[in-house]
Design a protein around this motif. Structure first.
Motif, mmCIF file in Angstrom:
data_model
loop_
_atom_site.group_PDB
_atom_site.id
_atom_site.type_symbol
_atom_site.label_atom_id
_atom_site.label_comp_id
_atom_site.label_asym_id
_atom_site.label_seq_id
_atom_site.Cartn_x
_atom_site.Cartn_y
_atom_site.Cartn_z
ATOM 1 N N VAL A 11 1.147 -0.926 -0.053
ATOM 2 C CA VAL A 11 0.116 0.285 0.143
ATOM 3 C C VAL A 11 1.546 1.404 -0.221
ATOM 4 O O VAL A 11 2.090 1.207 -0.195
ATOM 5 C CB VAL A 11 -1.016 -0.070 0.800
ATOM 6 C CG1 VAL A 11 -2.043 -1.201 0.954
ATOM 7 C CG2 VAL A 11 -0.287 0.090 2.601
ATOM 8 N N ARG A 12 0.106 2.408 -0.643
ATOM 9 C CA ARG A 12 1.338 3.589 0.063
ATOM 10 C C ARG A 12 1.518 3.736 0.904
ATOM 11 O O ARG A 12 1.634 3.623 2.483
ATOM 12 C CB ARG A 12 0.808 4.828 0.108
ATOM 13 C CG ARG A 12 -0.525 4.794 -1.461
ATOM 14 C CD ARG A 12 -1.679 6.334 -1.361
ATOM 15 N NE ARG A 12 -1.950 6.226 -0.225
ATOM 16 C CZ ARG A 12 -2.738 7.196 0.001
ATOM 17 N NH1 ARG A 12 -2.767 8.811 -1.219
ATOM 18 N NH2 ARG A 12 -4.077 7.145 0.343
ATOM 19 N N GLY A 13 3.096 3.797 1.296
ATOM 20 C CA GLY A 13 3.886 4.235 2.442
ATOM 21 C C GLY A 13 4.635 2.803 3.134
ATOM 22 O O GLY A 13 5.247 2.984 3.591
ATOM 23 N N LEU A 20 -2.650 -3.046 9.710
ATOM 24 C CA LEU A 20 -2.401 -1.585 10.298
ATOM 25 C C LEU A 20 -1.908 -0.749 9.163
ATOM 26 O O LEU A 20 -2.550 0.323 9.364
ATOM 27 C CB LEU A 20 -1.520 -1.502 11.586
ATOM 28 C CG LEU A 20 -1.655 -0.644 11.750
ATOM 29 C CD1 LEU A 20 -3.416 0.278 12.035
ATOM 30 C CD2 LEU A 20 -0.306 -0.225 12.717
ATOM 31 N N MET A 21 -1.206 -1.298 7.931
ATOM 32 C CA MET A 21 -0.646 -0.325 7.342
ATOM 33 C C MET A 21 -1.542 0.311 6.443
ATOM 34 O O MET A 21 -2.100 0.641 5.915
ATOM 35 C CB MET A 21 1.041 -0.817 6.333
ATOM 36 C CG MET A 21 1.979 -0.561 7.411
ATOM 37 S SD MET A 21 1.808 0.803 8.715
ATOM 38 C CE MET A 21 2.972 2.094 7.298
ATOM 39 N N ALA A 22 -2.105 -1.862 6.196
ATOM 40 C CA ALA A 22 -3.408 -1.027 4.830
ATOM 41 C C ALA A 22 -4.436 -0.285 5.241
ATOM 42 O O ALA A 22 -5.269 0.270 4.391
ATOM 43 C CB ALA A 22 -3.662 -3.080 4.808
ATOM 44 N N ALA A 23 -4.952 -0.325 6.781
ATOM 45 C CA ALA A 23 -5.952 0.000 7.233
ATOM 46 C C ALA A 23 -5.851 1.809 7.267
ATOM 47 O O ALA A 23 -6.562 2.761 6.805
ATOM 48 C CB ALA A 23 -6.209 -0.457 8.778
ATOM 49 N N GLY A 28 -6.925 6.996 5.318
ATOM 50 C CA GLY A 28 -6.536 8.170 4.800
ATOM 51 C C GLY A 28 -6.765 8.664 4.058
ATOM 52 O O GLY A 28 -6.410 9.525 3.605
ATOM 53 N N ARG A 29 -7.723 8.061 3.471
ATOM 54 C CA ARG A 29 -8.153 8.523 1.829
ATOM 55 C C ARG A 29 -9.417 9.586 2.523
ATOM 56 O O ARG A 29 -10.294 9.277 3.385
ATOM 57 C CB ARG A 29 -9.118 7.746 1.031
ATOM 58 C CG ARG A 29 -7.719 6.568 0.732
ATOM 59 C CD ARG A 29 -7.973 5.622 -0.466
ATOM 60 N NE ARG A 29 -7.176 4.819 -0.906
ATOM 61 C CZ ARG A 29 -6.810 4.143 -2.183
ATOM 62 N NH1 ARG A 29 -7.769 3.868 -2.180
ATOM 63 N NH2 ARG A 29 -5.984 3.446 -2.307
#
Length: 121
Positions: A11-13, A20-23, A28-29
């Motif tokens: 995912v971004r970043g 957690l990063m996907a969430a 954040g969108r």
């Protein structure tokens, strides 16, 4: 168009695919959290939801609802209205903790003297 964030996919970043990063990417969108906030009281049709979201463009609302449906946080009921799934309601419940924290944060900042920049020399 950026693909909908999902756990175990880059995912971004983050290339790890950690849930957690996907969430964080999903939440954040722009407008995602607002849509979830507006749906927490119950189902809404497209137009009423759009009005509650400050009349955001229909194309953006459609895309964000697609993202939320693909991630199983929102579904359509028999009447065609959008509503949070059980998983979406769980996410909303967890976000309430962030709301409580942000209220405490704002109160703390309200009691601080205004920040002053350093004098220029």
């Amino acid at each position: 168009m950026t693909p909908t964030p999902r756990p175990r996919r880059p995912v971004r970043g983050s290339t790890t695919g950690r849930p957690l990063m996907a969430a964080l990417d999903l939440f954040g969108r722009r407008w995602i959290l607002r849509i979830m906030w507006e749906l927490h009281d119950g189902p809404l049709g497209f137009r009423p939801l759009q009005q509650r979201c400050d009349s955001m463009s229909s194309s953006v609302l459609h895309q964000r609802l697609t993202d939320l449906q693909e991630t199983q946080l929102v579904e359509r009921d028999a009447a065609g209205a959008y509503q949070l799934t059980e998983l979406g309601q769980d996410a909303y419940g967890e976000l309430r903790g962030l709301v409580r924290w942000s209220d405490r944060w704002a109160a703390e900042l309200d009691h601080l003297p205004p920040h002053r920049s350093s004098p220029k020399t």
